[in-house]
Design a protein around this motif. Structure first.
Motif, short mmCIF file in Angstrom:
data_model
loop_
_atom_site.label_atom_id
_atom_site.label_comp_id
_atom_site.label_asym_id
_atom_site.label_seq_id
_atom_site.Cartn_x
_atom_site.Cartn_y
_atom_site.Cartn_z
N TYR A 191 3.45 15.41 12.95
CA TYR A 191 2.13 14.84 12.68
C TYR A 191 2.01 13.47 13.34
O TYR A 191 3.00 12.74 13.49
CB TYR A 191 1.91 14.69 11.17
N VAL A 192 0.79 13.14 13.71
CA VAL A 192 0.44 11.82 14.20
C VAL A 192 -0.38 11.14 13.11
O VAL A 192 -1.23 11.79 12.47
CB VAL A 192 -0.38 11.91 15.50
N TYR A 193 -0.15 9.84 12.88
CA TYR A 193 -0.90 9.17 11.82
C TYR A 193 -1.12 7.70 12.15
O TYR A 193 -0.42 7.11 12.97
CB TYR A 193 -0.17 9.31 10.48
N HIS A 227 0.84 -1.20 0.00
CA HIS A 227 0.00 0.00 0.00
C HIS A 227 0.87 1.25 0.00
O HIS A 227 1.89 1.31 0.72
CB HIS A 227 -0.90 0.01 1.24
N ARG A 228 0.45 2.25 -0.78
CA ARG A 228 1.17 3.53 -0.87
C ARG A 228 0.16 4.67 -0.80
O ARG A 228 -0.78 4.71 -1.58
CB ARG A 228 1.94 3.64 -2.19
N VAL A 229 0.41 5.58 0.12
CA VAL A 229 -0.41 6.79 0.24
C VAL A 229 0.53 7.97 0.41
O VAL A 229 1.40 7.95 1.28
CB VAL A 229 -1.38 6.71 1.44
N THR A 230 0.36 9.00 -0.39
CA THR A 230 1.18 10.21 -0.25
C THR A 230 0.35 11.30 0.42
O THR A 230 -0.74 11.65 -0.05
CB THR A 230 1.69 10.70 -1.62
N LEU A 231 0.88 11.81 1.54
CA LEU A 231 0.25 12.91 2.26
C LEU A 231 0.76 14.22 1.66
O LEU A 231 1.96 14.37 1.41
CB LEU A 231 0.60 12.85 3.75
N ARG A 232 -0.14 15.15 1.42
CA ARG A 232 0.22 16.42 0.79
C ARG A 232 -0.22 17.59 1.67
O ARG A 232 -1.05 17.43 2.56
CB ARG A 232 -0.39 16.52 -0.60
N GLY A 233 0.34 18.75 1.40
CA GLY A 233 -0.04 19.95 2.13
C GLY A 233 0.45 19.98 3.56
O GLY A 233 -0.12 20.67 4.42
N LEU A 234 1.53 19.23 3.85
CA LEU A 234 2.09 19.22 5.20
C LEU A 234 2.81 20.52 5.50
O LEU A 234 3.46 21.11 4.62
CB LEU A 234 3.05 18.04 5.36
N LEU A 235 2.72 20.96 6.74
CA LEU A 235 3.40 22.19 7.16
C LEU A 235 4.86 21.88 7.47
O LEU A 235 5.15 20.94 8.22
CB LEU A 235 2.70 22.79 8.38
N ALA A 260 7.29 16.59 9.39
CA ALA A 260 7.43 16.95 7.97
C ALA A 260 8.76 17.65 7.74
O ALA A 260 9.21 18.45 8.57
CB ALA A 260 6.27 17.85 7.54
N LEU A 261 9.40 17.32 6.63
CA LEU A 261 10.67 17.96 6.32
C LEU A 261 10.49 19.46 6.13
O LEU A 261 9.48 19.91 5.57
CB LEU A 261 11.27 17.36 5.05
N LYS A 262 11.46 20.21 6.59
CA LYS A 262 11.42 21.65 6.37
C LYS A 262 11.62 21.94 4.88
O LYS A 262 12.22 21.13 4.15
CB LYS A 262 12.50 22.34 7.20
#
Length: 437
Positions: A106-108, A93-101, A124-126
């Protein structure tokens, strides 16, 4: 004439295999082997996991450790059939999270209505270039004897690293026991890999079935199933590539040329972007040089990775030298070795007092002592004149890209309870396009 196995032996084998299948089947849709990677897009993170049946692919995430996770992202799953005799089926399974600050924790959790994982945390990477990434770097870590893993787990959980670079050779081997060794390894690294991006390149131990376990289990930037790709991290451009295309020619000699042409284009672009990202770092499994007491390619004067195919075609040393690659990370040898700034067996130190300040050649680091069943690799009795330090101890490397001019490397010895056994700064005050020619 020797008699074959008795019928009772076959019965025992059947019961053993049935037990394995039942153990897997008991929690078929519950995610396991969870790990992260950075897809190369700012504000994004890719989550991967495995199930034993087809299920939806969803990640729920948010900022609070407890309570409801308000954000949702959906992805895809693909069936992976291992090449072993049992033809075991795994769903990746692959899911890409977008719009991260940038820089936010983050908790997931991941899974579906059929089963959810426990909760994990990542930061999230700076974004941009004005920050100082910290990485752990190593290769050659197995499911058996992963000596460096407990320390890596602790330091990752303490927030010491922004990403991991695993420079080839996983599990020993991921295809073994019908890919169950791969499953075991991915479970072992989960506390690390589910917390920070776990970035990879292929090694020789991934070769079975045309690197199928490696290609299925990891998700890297680009469209080559992780065989070669590049990404930006702070003030650095990092290039991952496959040394294995030079050795397993039955999978296609055309891959050597295809990768080489891609490397040329990527290096040219990165070198033109030095004002923004001054550092170019490469990672590939088999080194160009080493001073180990074995018969590996890097012990040969005309090593294949360095010089390419017969006639000098597709050699990587000249290519990397012409585009001014600053740091070359390798593994394969189960030891640690730092070389002096080097090109074509000639040492090009910046000065006698400060050899790594404005050096005239790239720096090679060989860091393959994370621990596996094959134990450590001895060195030749006499060090080579281009070898600066050699350490035959289990451990891993810390890489701190402080800014656009200073880069810090440390070797951590697990044998000596985390003692720093090598410590060096690479300093390049000048920005702009770079070449050693």
């Amino acid at each position: 004439m020797t008699a074959g196995p008795s019928p009772s032996w076959y019965c025992l084998l059947f019961v053993f295999l049935l037990g394995h299948a039942r153990a897997e089947g008991s929690q078929k849709a519950t995610p396991e082997q969870i790990h992260l990677s950075y897809p190369g897009e700012p504000g994004c993170m890719t989550v991967m996991w495995t199930t034993w049946v087809q299920a939806d692919s969803e990640v729920q995430f948010g900022l609070q450790i407890g309570g409801i996770l308000p954000l949702r992202a959906q992805g895809t799953s693909s069936l992976f059939v291992d090449g072993g005799i049992l033809r075991r089926k795994l769903y990746m399974h692959r899911v890409t999270l977008r719009g991260l600050l940038p820089g936010v924790q983050y908790v997931y959790r991941c899974g579906s209505a059929q089963g959810w994982s426990r909760r994990f945390r990542f930061r999230a990477l700076k974004s941009g270039t004005s920050w100082s990434p910290r990485l752990a770097v190593f290769g050659d870590m197995g499911a058996d004897n992963p000596q460096a893993l407990p320390r890596l787990r602790r330091e990752t959980q303490q927030g010491m690293y922004d990403a991991i670079l695993h420079v080839g050779d996983f599990a020993y081997n991921m295809d073994q026991d019908n890919a169950r060794v791969g499953d075991t390894f991915m479970r072992l690294i989960e506390p690390v890999a589910a917390s920070v991006p776990y970035m990879t390149c292929p090694g020789n131990h991934e070769e079975r079935y045309n690197f199928s376990n490696y290609r299925a289990r990891f998700s890297m930037p680009g469209d080559t199933e992780g065989l070669w790709y590049s990404w930006d991290l702070g003030p650095a451009h990092i290039i991952s590539f496959s040394t294995e295309v030079y050795f397993f020619l039955h999978y296609g000699r055309h891959l050597i040329q295809k990768q080489f042409r891609w490397l040329e284009r990527d290096l040219q672009k990165a070198n033109n972007n030095r004002a923004l990202r001054p550092w170019i770092i490469t990672m590939g499994h088999r080194p160009m040089y080493c001073s180990n007491a074995d018969l590996d390619d890097c012990t040969r004067h005309e090593s294949i990775v360095r010089k390419g195919l017969s006639g000098g075609r597709y050699g990587l040393e000249d290519l990397f030298y012409s585009y001014g690659v600053d740091l070359q990370l390798w593994a394969h040898e189960h030891s640690y070795e730092r070389l002096w700034p080097l090109y074509d067996y000639q040492v090009y130190n910046g000065s006698q007092e400060n050899p790594y300040t404005n050096p005239g050649g790239p720096i090679h680091i060989i860091t393959g002592s994370a621990g596996c069943e094959e134990l450590l690799t001895p060195f030749s009795i006499f060090p080579r004149p281009w070898s600066a330090i050699r350490v035959k101890e289990y451990g891993f490397t810390r890489l701190h890209i402080l800014n656009g001019t200073h880069l810090h490397l440390q070797q951590v010895s697990d044998d000596q309870d985390g003692k720093i056994v090598d410590d060096v700064w690479l300093v390049r005050p000048k920005r702009g396009r770079r070449t050693y020619l």
